[in-house]
Design a protein around this motif. Structure first.
Motif, PDB file in Angstrom:
ATOM      1  N   MET A  49     -23.922  49.733  10.431  1.00 25.00           N
ATOM      2  CA  MET A  49     -23.875  49.134  11.767  1.00 25.00           C
ATOM      3  C   MET A  49     -25.242  48.570  12.143  1.00 25.00           C
ATOM      4  O   MET A  49     -25.345  47.422  12.595  1.00 25.00           O
ATOM      5  CB  MET A  49     -23.440  50.181  12.802  1.00 25.00           C
ATOM      6  CG  MET A  49     -22.005  50.617  12.678  1.00 25.00           C
ATOM      7  SD  MET A  49     -21.640  52.076  13.702  1.00 25.00           S
ATOM      8  CE  MET A  49     -21.947  51.450  15.346  1.00 25.00           C
ATOM      9  N   ARG A  89     -23.314  54.468  10.227  1.00 24.84           N
ATOM     10  CA  ARG A  89     -24.365  54.176  11.212  1.00 24.84           C
ATOM     11  C   ARG A  89     -25.369  53.177  10.649  1.00 24.84           C
ATOM     12  O   ARG A  89     -25.732  52.200  11.305  1.00 24.84           O
ATOM     13  CB  ARG A  89     -25.077  55.472  11.609  1.00 24.84           C
ATOM     14  CG  ARG A  89     -26.266  55.264  12.544  1.00 24.84           C
ATOM     15  CD  ARG A  89     -27.267  56.380  12.464  1.00 24.84           C
ATOM     16  NE  ARG A  89     -27.815  56.483  11.118  1.00 24.84           N
ATOM     17  CZ  ARG A  89     -28.327  57.601  10.608  1.00 24.84           C
ATOM     18  NH1 ARG A  89     -28.371  58.714  11.308  1.00 24.84           N
ATOM     19  NH2 ARG A  89     -28.808  57.614   9.368  1.00 24.84           N
ATOM     20  N   VAL A 112     -17.831  46.308  16.279  1.00 22.42           N
ATOM     21  CA  VAL A 112     -18.874  45.859  15.348  1.00 22.42           C
ATOM     22  C   VAL A 112     -18.535  44.470  14.808  1.00 22.42           C
ATOM     23  O   VAL A 112     -19.397  43.593  14.752  1.00 22.42           O
ATOM     24  CB  VAL A 112     -19.074  46.888  14.208  1.00 22.42           C
ATOM     25  CG1 VAL A 112     -19.917  46.310  13.082  1.00 22.42           C
ATOM     26  CG2 VAL A 112     -19.700  48.163  14.755  1.00 22.42           C
ATOM     27  N   TRP A 142     -21.751  60.238  18.751  1.00 25.62           N
ATOM     28  CA  TRP A 142     -20.441  59.967  18.159  1.00 25.62           C
ATOM     29  C   TRP A 142     -20.301  60.654  16.803  1.00 25.62           C
ATOM     30  O   TRP A 142     -19.222  61.155  16.473  1.00 25.62           O
ATOM     31  CB  TRP A 142     -20.100  58.477  18.114  1.00 25.62           C
ATOM     32  CG  TRP A 142     -20.850  57.576  17.174  1.00 25.62           C
ATOM     33  CD1 TRP A 142     -21.893  56.774  17.471  1.00 25.62           C
ATOM     34  CD2 TRP A 142     -20.574  57.347  15.787  1.00 25.62           C
ATOM     35  NE1 TRP A 142     -22.304  56.072  16.368  1.00 25.62           N
ATOM     36  CE2 TRP A 142     -21.504  56.404  15.323  1.00 25.62           C
ATOM     37  CE3 TRP A 142     -19.630  57.852  14.891  1.00 25.62           C
ATOM     38  CZ2 TRP A 142     -21.525  55.943  13.999  1.00 25.62           C
ATOM     39  CZ3 TRP A 142     -19.640  57.403  13.576  1.00 25.62           C
ATOM     40  CH2 TRP A 142     -20.581  56.461  13.139  1.00 25.62           C
ATOM     41  N   TRP A 173     -26.924  49.853  21.043  1.00 20.90           N
ATOM     42  CA  TRP A 173     -26.771  51.298  21.011  1.00 20.90           C
ATOM     43  C   TRP A 173     -28.127  51.917  20.743  1.00 20.90           C
ATOM     44  O   TRP A 173     -29.103  51.200  20.524  1.00 20.90           O
ATOM     45  CB  TRP A 173     -25.747  51.748  19.972  1.00 20.90           C
ATOM     46  CG  TRP A 173     -25.884  51.049  18.640  1.00 20.90           C
ATOM     47  CD1 TRP A 173     -26.910  51.172  17.735  1.00 20.90           C
ATOM     48  CD2 TRP A 173     -24.982  50.105  18.077  1.00 20.90           C
ATOM     49  NE1 TRP A 173     -26.691  50.359  16.652  1.00 20.90           N
ATOM     50  CE2 TRP A 173     -25.510  49.699  16.831  1.00 20.90           C
ATOM     51  CE3 TRP A 173     -23.771  49.559  18.499  1.00 20.90           C
ATOM     52  CZ2 TRP A 173     -24.868  48.779  16.013  1.00 20.90           C
ATOM     53  CZ3 TRP A 173     -23.139  48.642  17.670  1.00 20.90           C
ATOM     54  CH2 TRP A 173     -23.685  48.266  16.455  1.00 20.90           C
ATOM     55  N   LEU A 201     -22.733  50.139  23.898  1.00 22.39           N
ATOM     56  CA  LEU A 201     -21.521  50.887  23.566  1.00 22.39           C
ATOM     57  C   LEU A 201     -21.789  52.377  23.654  1.00 22.39           C
ATOM     58  O   LEU A 201     -22.670  52.904  22.979  1.00 22.39           O
ATOM     59  CB  LEU A 201     -21.048  50.523  22.149  1.00 22.39           C
ATOM     60  CG  LEU A 201     -20.794  49.036  21.910  1.00 22.39           C
ATOM     61  CD1 LEU A 201     -20.386  48.794  20.463  1.00 22.39           C
ATOM     62  CD2 LEU A 201     -19.746  48.494  22.860  1.00 22.39           C
ATOM     63  N   ARG A 217     -14.421  51.260  16.739  1.00 28.27           N
ATOM     64  CA  ARG A 217     -15.801  51.004  16.312  1.00 28.27           C
ATOM     65  C   ARG A 217     -15.839  49.769  15.421  1.00 28.27           C
ATOM     66  O   ARG A 217     -16.681  48.875  15.604  1.00 28.27           O
ATOM     67  CB  ARG A 217     -16.339  52.233  15.574  1.00 28.27           C
ATOM     68  CG  ARG A 217     -17.765  52.093  15.096  1.00 28.27           C
ATOM     69  CD  ARG A 217     -18.287  53.382  14.476  1.00 28.27           C
ATOM     70  NE  ARG A 217     -17.498  53.835  13.344  1.00 28.27           N
ATOM     71  CZ  ARG A 217     -16.788  54.967  13.294  1.00 28.27           C
ATOM     72  NH1 ARG A 217     -16.760  55.789  14.324  1.00 28.27           N
ATOM     73  NH2 ARG A 217     -16.105  55.300  12.228  1.00 28.27           N
ATOM     74  N   HIS A 242     -25.716  57.156  18.592  1.00 25.97           N
ATOM     75  CA  HIS A 242     -25.221  57.403  17.229  1.00 25.97           C
ATOM     76  C   HIS A 242     -25.045  58.903  16.984  1.00 25.97           C
ATOM     77  O   HIS A 242     -24.017  59.335  16.456  1.00 25.97           O
ATOM     78  CB  HIS A 242     -26.195  56.842  16.185  1.00 25.97           C
ATOM     79  CG  HIS A 242     -26.048  55.391  15.896  1.00 25.97           C
ATOM     80  ND1 HIS A 242     -24.839  54.768  15.670  1.00 25.97           N
ATOM     81  CD2 HIS A 242     -26.988  54.426  15.753  1.00 25.97           C
ATOM     82  CE1 HIS A 242     -25.029  53.496  15.406  1.00 25.97           C
ATOM     83  NE2 HIS A 242     -26.336  53.254  15.455  1.00 25.97           N
ATOM     84  N   LEU A 266     -17.509  54.411  20.216  1.00 30.30           N
ATOM     85  CA  LEU A 266     -17.813  54.389  18.779  1.00 30.30           C
ATOM     86  C   LEU A 266     -17.136  55.517  18.015  1.00 30.30           C
ATOM     87  O   LEU A 266     -17.095  55.499  16.782  1.00 30.30           O
ATOM     88  CB  LEU A 266     -19.335  54.454  18.581  1.00 30.30           C
ATOM     89  CG  LEU A 266     -20.095  53.257  19.139  1.00 30.30           C
ATOM     90  CD1 LEU A 266     -21.599  53.502  19.049  1.00 30.30           C
ATOM     91  CD2 LEU A 266     -19.695  51.979  18.432  1.00 30.30           C
ATOM     92  N   TYR A 267     -16.590  56.486  18.709  1.00 28.46           N
ATOM     93  CA  TYR A 267     -15.950  57.651  18.091  1.00 28.46           C
ATOM     94  C   TYR A 267     -14.745  57.252  17.224  1.00 28.46           C
ATOM     95  O   TYR A 267     -14.575  57.737  16.118  1.00 28.46           O
ATOM     96  CB  TYR A 267     -15.517  58.623  19.195  1.00 28.46           C
ATOM     97  CG  TYR A 267     -14.761  59.814  18.708  1.00 28.46           C
ATOM     98  CD1 TYR A 267     -15.424  60.950  18.268  1.00 28.46           C
ATOM     99  CD2 TYR A 267     -13.369  59.816  18.696  1.00 28.46           C
ATOM    100  CE1 TYR A 267     -14.733  62.056  17.817  1.00 28.46           C
ATOM    101  CE2 TYR A 267     -12.671  60.916  18.245  1.00 28.46           C
ATOM    102  CZ  TYR A 267     -13.346  62.031  17.813  1.00 28.46           C
ATOM    103  OH  TYR A 267     -12.654  63.120  17.362  1.00 28.46           O
TER     104      TYR A 267
END
Length: 128
Positions: A66, A63, A23, A43, A35, A8, A19, A40, A13-14
Motif C-alpha cells: 500500500m 501494508r 487502494v 487495522w 494514512w 482512511l 481496502r 496501519h 482498511l480492516y
C-alpha cells in the motif's frame, strides 16, 4: 478544484475487499489516499485478534505494498496536534490530527466518534 484527499480510518482498511477498492481507486488517481503508521497498526492488530489463520508478516507485506503503490500516502508530523483535539473517544484524536495535518476528509464507519460539529470546528481552527 483539486483532487479529494481522504484519510482512511483503520475500520475502513480492516476489510480486505474494501481496502483493495480504496487502494485501487487511489492508484487510479480518483482521489489521494492518506494514512499513518498508527492507522496501519490498528487495522493489522484488529485482524490478528480475530484471524488466527493470518500472520503479521503477510499483513505487513500488504501494508508495505500500500505504502509503495499509493504515492504520498503517509501522513507524518501530526502528533503535536493531538493534545489540542477533543473527540468523544480520545483514542481517535490521532485520526483527526492526521486529517488536519494534510487537510483531508476522514473516511470512517465510526461516525459517532467523529461528530460533524466537532470536525467543522477543528477544521476552522487549524485552517484559517
Amino acid at each position: 478544484m483539486g483532487q479529494i484527499v481522504a484519510l482512511l480510518d483503520a475500520c475502513v482498511l480492516y476489510s480486505a475487499p474494501l481496502r483493495d477498492l480504496f487502494v485501487q481507486l487511489a492508484v487510479d488517481g480518483v482521489y489521494q489516499a492518506k494514512w499513518t503508521n498508527q492507522i496501519h497498526d490498528e487495522w493489522i492488530d484488529s485482524i490478528l485478534k480475530v484471524r488466527s489463520d493470518i500472520n503479521r508478516e503477510s499483513l505487513e507485506y500488504v501494508r508495505d505494498l500500500m505504502n509503495r503503490h499509493v504515492a504520498d500516502s503517509m501522513v507524518e508530523d501530526y502528533q503535536s496536534l493531538i493534545q489540542n483535539l477533543i473527540l468523544p473517544d480520545p483514542k481517535d484524536r490521532h485520526i483527526l490530527a492526521a486529517a488536519i495535518q494534510v487537510n483531508a476528509r476522514i473516511i470512517t464507519f465510526n461516525l459517532v466518534d467523529f461528530p460533524t460539529k466537532i470536525l467543522d470546528c477543528s477544521n476552522s481552527l487549524f485552517h484559517q
